[in-house]
Motif scaffolding. Sequence first.
Motif, PDB file in Angstrom:
ATOM      1  N   LEU A 115      48.238  48.640  28.855  1.00  0.00           N
ATOM      2  CA  LEU A 115      47.933  47.597  29.418  1.00  0.00           C
ATOM      3  C   LEU A 115      48.949  46.802  29.870  1.00  0.00           C
ATOM      4  CD1 LEU A 115      45.586  46.594  30.848  1.00  0.00           C
ATOM      5  CD2 LEU A 115      44.529  45.192  28.644  1.00  0.00           C
ATOM      6  N   ASP A 116      48.676  46.837  30.888  1.00  0.00           N
ATOM      7  CA  ASP A 116      50.460  45.681  31.451  1.00  0.00           C
ATOM      8  C   ASP A 116      49.033  44.434  32.257  1.00  0.00           C
ATOM      9  OD1 ASP A 116      52.589  45.287  32.991  1.00  0.00           O
ATOM     10  OD2 ASP A 116      51.937  46.248  34.953  1.00  0.00           O
ATOM     11  N   MET A 117      50.128  43.373  31.475  1.00  0.00           N
ATOM     12  CA  MET A 117      49.477  42.501  31.389  1.00  0.00           C
ATOM     13  C   MET A 117      50.241  41.487  32.387  1.00  0.00           C
ATOM     14  SD  MET A 117      46.676  42.125  29.956  1.00  0.00           S
ATOM     15  CE  MET A 117      46.024  41.104  28.858  1.00  0.00           C
ATOM     16  N   PRO A 119      50.157  41.162  35.477  1.00  0.00           N
ATOM     17  CA  PRO A 119      49.800  41.342  37.129  1.00  0.00           C
ATOM     18  C   PRO A 119      49.051  39.687  36.819  1.00  0.00           C
ATOM     19  CG  PRO A 119      49.117  43.565  36.632  1.00  0.00           C
ATOM     20  CD  PRO A 119      49.990  43.422  35.451  1.00  0.00           C
ATOM     21  N   LEU A 120      49.282  39.222  35.014  1.00  0.00           N
ATOM     22  CA  LEU A 120      48.341  38.061  35.373  1.00  0.00           C
ATOM     23  C   LEU A 120      49.696  36.656  35.404  1.00  0.00           C
ATOM     24  CD1 LEU A 120      47.129  37.818  31.390  1.00  0.00           C
ATOM     25  CD2 LEU A 120      45.753  37.868  33.496  1.00  0.00           C
ATOM     26  N   ALA A 141      41.812  35.242  32.087  1.00  0.00           N
ATOM     27  CA  ALA A 141      42.585  35.812  32.955  1.00  0.00           C
ATOM     28  C   ALA A 141      42.483  37.066  31.570  1.00  0.00           C
ATOM     29  CB  ALA A 141      43.334  36.209  33.260  1.00  0.00           C
ATOM     30  N   PHE A 142      43.295  36.736  30.828  1.00  0.00           N
ATOM     31  CA  PHE A 142      43.916  37.827  29.777  1.00  0.00           C
ATOM     32  C   PHE A 142      43.146  38.324  29.480  1.00  0.00           C
ATOM     33  CE2 PHE A 142      45.571  38.614  24.979  1.00  0.00           C
ATOM     34  CZ  PHE A 142      47.146  39.069  25.950  1.00  0.00           C
ATOM     35  N   ASP A 144      39.138  38.746  29.940  1.00  0.00           N
ATOM     36  CA  ASP A 144      39.754  39.314  31.110  1.00  0.00           C
ATOM     37  C   ASP A 144      39.947  41.173  31.456  1.00  0.00           C
ATOM     38  OD1 ASP A 144      36.946  37.578  31.316  1.00  0.00           O
ATOM     39  OD2 ASP A 144      37.732  36.777  33.314  1.00  0.00           O
ATOM     40  N   ARG A 145      41.288  40.547  30.891  1.00  0.00           N
ATOM     41  CA  ARG A 145      41.955  42.317  31.408  1.00  0.00           C
ATOM     42  C   ARG A 145      42.096  43.029  29.762  1.00  0.00           C
ATOM     43  NH1 ARG A 145      44.846  43.159  35.484  1.00  0.00           N
ATOM     44  NH2 ARG A 145      46.725  44.987  36.094  1.00  0.00           N
ATOM     45  N   LEU A 146      41.792  42.597  29.009  1.00  0.00           N
ATOM     46  CA  LEU A 146      41.865  43.203  27.798  1.00  0.00           C
ATOM     47  C   LEU A 146      41.175  43.883  27.560  1.00  0.00           C
ATOM     48  CD1 LEU A 146      44.016  44.069  24.762  1.00  0.00           C
ATOM     49  CD2 LEU A 146      42.939  41.377  24.155  1.00  0.00           C
TER      50      LEU A 146
END
Length: 155
Positions: A115-117, A119-120, A141-142, A144-146
């Motif tokens: 999971l490429d973080m 973009p945060l 946001a972390f 929401d992505r995770l």
Amino acid sequence: VGWLELMPPGNPRDEWMRFGSDLKSVRTVRANLSGLLQLAGAKREPVLLLSFATWVAPGYTRADFEAGRLDYGEKGVPIELWGLPENVVAGVAAHNAVIADLAARGARDGAVRLLDMRPLSELHGRGFRDVCHLTPAGAAAFVDRLMPALLETLP
């Protein structure tokens, strides 16, 4: 007392800062993650590896950071706590490359996902207190992505 108040000023010593250009931690990151992936593989456990997200405000200087003149959402700690800004950025990029490589190798058998973080970092200062610590908006946001990736990874 918050963690920021516990940080000693001027740490690390200026004369030590040059040593960060020799990235010694990359081999250790690879060895540690490889060991964890081997353990997970032996137990047939899925793994979700995350890359690191950072934000270095344009025109970063320690003086501007400490004066609050940069694009950070809240007060954090100066990059220099970890080393010269260019060395910190290079170190995180090198660690992210190791993580991506190990994820690609593990993805062949479907046991490891990445999971490429990174973009945060597009949140800029709204999402970051400093180079790597998130504001509440960044933490949201972390998560929401995770969460979708985590739910897809769990059996």
